[in-house]
Scaffold this active site. Structure first.
Site, PDB file in Angstrom:
ATOM      1  N   GLU A  37      46.546 -40.834  26.639  1.00 35.08           N
ATOM      2  CA  GLU A  37      46.939 -39.451  26.889  1.00 35.08           C
ATOM      3  C   GLU A  37      45.789 -38.576  26.391  1.00 35.08           C
ATOM      4  O   GLU A  37      45.323 -38.765  25.263  1.00 35.08           O
ATOM      5  CB  GLU A  37      48.219 -39.088  26.121  1.00 35.08           C
ATOM      6  CG  GLU A  37      48.649 -37.659  26.424  1.00 35.08           C
ATOM      7  CD  GLU A  37      49.802 -37.143  25.559  1.00 35.08           C
ATOM      8  OE1 GLU A  37      50.148 -37.824  24.580  1.00 35.08           O
ATOM      9  OE2 GLU A  37      50.315 -36.063  25.863  1.00 35.08           O
ATOM     10  N   ARG A 263      49.314 -53.693  17.968  1.00 34.40           N
ATOM     11  CA  ARG A 263      48.161 -52.804  17.885  1.00 34.40           C
ATOM     12  C   ARG A 263      47.312 -53.162  16.680  1.00 34.40           C
ATOM     13  O   ARG A 263      47.730 -53.891  15.783  1.00 34.40           O
ATOM     14  CB  ARG A 263      48.606 -51.353  17.855  1.00 34.40           C
ATOM     15  CG  ARG A 263      49.433 -51.003  16.648  1.00 34.40           C
ATOM     16  CD  ARG A 263      50.151 -49.672  16.836  1.00 34.40           C
ATOM     17  NE  ARG A 263      49.283 -48.661  17.423  1.00 34.40           N
ATOM     18  CZ  ARG A 263      49.718 -47.576  18.060  1.00 34.40           C
ATOM     19  NH1 ARG A 263      51.012 -47.386  18.186  1.00 34.40           N
ATOM     20  NH2 ARG A 263      48.898 -46.694  18.546  1.00 34.40           N
ATOM     21  N   LYS A 273      46.722 -40.644  15.395  1.00 34.05           N
ATOM     22  CA  LYS A 273      46.123 -39.483  16.046  1.00 34.05           C
ATOM     23  C   LYS A 273      46.521 -38.203  15.320  1.00 34.05           C
ATOM     24  O   LYS A 273      45.745 -37.282  15.206  1.00 34.05           O
ATOM     25  CB  LYS A 273      46.629 -39.408  17.493  1.00 34.05           C
ATOM     26  CG  LYS A 273      45.555 -39.694  18.531  1.00 34.05           C
ATOM     27  CD  LYS A 273      46.109 -39.415  19.917  1.00 34.05           C
ATOM     28  CE  LYS A 273      45.407 -40.275  20.972  1.00 34.05           C
ATOM     29  NZ  LYS A 273      46.014 -40.106  22.294  1.00 34.05           N
TER      30      LYS A 273
END
Length: 549
Positions: A37, A263, A273
């Site tokens: 994104e 991850r 983030k």
RNA sequence: UGGGGCGUCGCCAAGCGGUAAGGCAACGGACUCUGACUCCGUCAUUCGGGUGUUCGAAUCACUUCGCCCCAGCCA
């Protein structure tokens, strides 16, 4: 067809499908996508995802779309899409197409109407709070919305009105009609479209309704003909929903398959983030490319080669188990790469003057740029007999097995001569201030003359006359707390994460035009840069272990 | 305590019923004009625990314990 050897469970699955002939209809071609994104910069966690996706693409000679998953206009911007493209390119990954979820807004809307027509979606007037309240809990089923059984005609009319902008934000949503009592909370009539009178960085104010991830992602995959949608573990619970949307989308087979993997986590590295953005927004770092950041751009400014990062991801592997990799493993990959490729240079961080009392004149010595790669060539280093060595390379009270210089002892000056320390001038605190040595002409580096003098240690040095001033910057990794305490996180970052030292370096560092990484003898790997005419050497990674054994 | 996942060396991670790969770290030793690098050697009688099935299990079954994820009109 002969299948490539699978190196992880995802490739194993693909091999099995290929063997079963699942993709024969499309010439056995594999299609994947990397879908960030555009609301932040890519970090080392994304590099793992890229290695997996681009790895599959390369291994199966498939195609890969770099897709901006931009369905939330409030957070997204071109700044981020540009940075993402830049990062992908710097890493050397080659995608086939750059696409945007926002490219599909028309198509997505069309498919949403199809869901309504098929009786699979309805417009719900419940408020956000009411929807939450009627969703039930983890152990109790939810209750159905009173608007759940509106007619297809009414739903269609309402949805079109939502699109036309007659309703304010939050007044209505489009929901999938699935199962309010599903044990999987994601299946309890999830929201497909929400109203948001927010301009989108690409579509402007063409739209005031935006699709949700759970709907847009699977359908985008299907539109693009993606065969494998690889994502992280937290989306496992969404897979039934993913399949539900894909199966009812009316898009042609083969349907994409979502496969999840764990991850990347690294000790002492913060990868969220949200926190990274906070550090940037509140100016605790100079930007997303600050060398202390675990972002691709931060790693780049720090001087880490892309190949080292890919090697690291390959070493770490792909699995479904939650894991935290030791940072030492990353460092090892960086060191390995740099050891092979980085040029060598000398510098002293804490200068200690050393005068050779029996040396006159000056000369130019030849240094190989990289002992592991003779083709790297040589560089000249001037020597005048008056030099600096590092304070750490001399000891008044040497520990056992000390290999460097001590009073009455010998040491080799890297690339030059062996010297013996005859006398030490002390400052008022009793610390060494200057060393007086004699050198042995026959011990010249590379000389074939017989030489009885031996030295156990080798130290780097910088000539007093020709050396230049330099600043050394050492970076601590970004700190990560178990509890993620907002408060002192940034404070600690500032206090502990960047240290500067001032010393002397070879003029070669200042003069050389390139700023590729190099290694300071026995100190670590650095990257050179110029700041306001000053020579700044930024640490990439320290040499393993070393001193004082 | 609903559902979905995961538990193999300090940290990653292979293994897919035939008797525990590899990497990082660590520890010995050799070599060295970087105490780096390189090189040689050591490092899981055991796969979260238990019970079964089997000639044989980390791999199958049952059971138990632990950890992670899910109740955004974020992705």
């Amino acid at each position: 067809m002969k299948l490539p050897e699978a190196t992880n469970f995802i490739e194993q699955i693909i091999n099995e499908e290929l063997e079963a002939g699942k993709f024969e209809g499309i010439g056995n071609e594999i299609h994947v996508r990397f879908p960030p994104e555009p609301n932040g910069y890519l970090h080392i966690g994304h590099i793992k995802a890229m290695c997996i996706n681009f790895g599959v693409k390369d291994k199966y000679h498939g195609t890969l779309n770099l897709r901006m998953d931009d369905t939330n206009p409030a957070k997204e911007d071109y700044e981020y899409v540009n940075s993402i493209v830049e990062a992908v390119k710097w890493l050397g990954f080659e995608y086939d197409k750059l696409v945007f979820a926002s490219d599909y807004y028309d198509k997505l809307y069309e498919i949403a109407e199809k869901y309504i027509l098929d009786g699979n979606a309805y417009v719900c007037d419940l408020s956000a709070e009411e929807i939450t309240a009627t969703r039930g809990t983890l152990t109790e089923a939810g209750t159905e919305s009173p608007y759940r059984n509106r007619s297809i005609e009414e739903n269609l009319k309402l949805f079109r009105e939502m699109k036309s902008g007659v309703y304010p934000d939050g007044a209505k949503v489009l929901r999938a009609k699935i199962d309010m009592s599903s044990p999987n909370v994601n299946m309890r009539d999830p929201i497909i479209y929400r109203i948001a009178h927010v301009p989108h960085y690409r579509t402007g104010d063409k739209w005031c309704i935006y699709p949700m991830y759970d709907f847009a992602h699977p359908v985008s995959d299907a539109i693009e003909g993606i065969t494998h949608s690889l994502c992280s573990l937290e989306f496992e619970n969404h897979r039934p929903l993913y399949n539900w949307f894909v199966e009812r989308s009316g898009l042609p087979a083969p349907l994409p398959r979502q496969i999840e993997f764990a991850r990347l986590n690294i000790t002492n590295m913060l990868m969220s983030k949200r926190y990274l953005k906070k550090l940037v927004d509140e100016k605790f770092v100079r930007g997303w490319d600050d060398p202390r950041m675990p972002t691709v751009m931060g790693l780049k400014t720090r001087g880490v080669p892309p190949e080292a990062l890919k090697k690291f991801c390959a070493d770490v592997g792909v699995a479904k188990a939650y894991s935290v990799v030791n940072q030492a493993q990353l460092d090892s990959c960086i060191r390995d790469n740099l050891n092979l490729n980085a040029e060598r240079a000398m510098a002293v961080i804490n200068p200690l003057k050393l005068t050779i009392t029996n040396y006159g004149g000056e000369e130019e010595l030849d240094f190989e740029k990289n002992p592991t790669n003779p083709e790297a060539g040589a560089r000249p280093v001037k020597f005048s007999g008056s030099i600096y060595i590092d304070k750490d390379d001399f000891s008044l009270n040497p520990p056992p097995k000390y290999k460097r210089l001590q009073k009455g002892g010998t040491v080799r000056l890297k690339g030059a001569y062996i010297v013996r320390c005859d006398d030490v001038k002390l400052d008022k605190d009793g610390n060494a201030e200057e060393l007086f040595c004699t050198y042995f002409p026959e011990s010249k580096s590379g000389s074939t003359l017989p030489c009885d003098i031996k030295a156990k240690g080798v130290v780097q040095w910088v000539d007093c006359k020709y050396g230049v001033d330099a600043e050394f910057r050492q970076y601590e990794p970004l700190l990560k707390d178990e509890e993620y305490p907002d408060q002192d996180y940034a404070e600690r970052l500032n206090r502990e994460s960047e240290k500067s030292f001032f010393g002397k370096a070879e003029p070669y560092l200042k003069d050389s035009a390139n700023d590729t990484p190099f290694q300071l003898m026995r100190t670590g790997y650095y990257k050179k840069c110029e700041e306001n005419g000053r020579l700044v050497l930024s640490e990439i990674v320290s040499l393993k272990d070393s001193f004082n054994k």
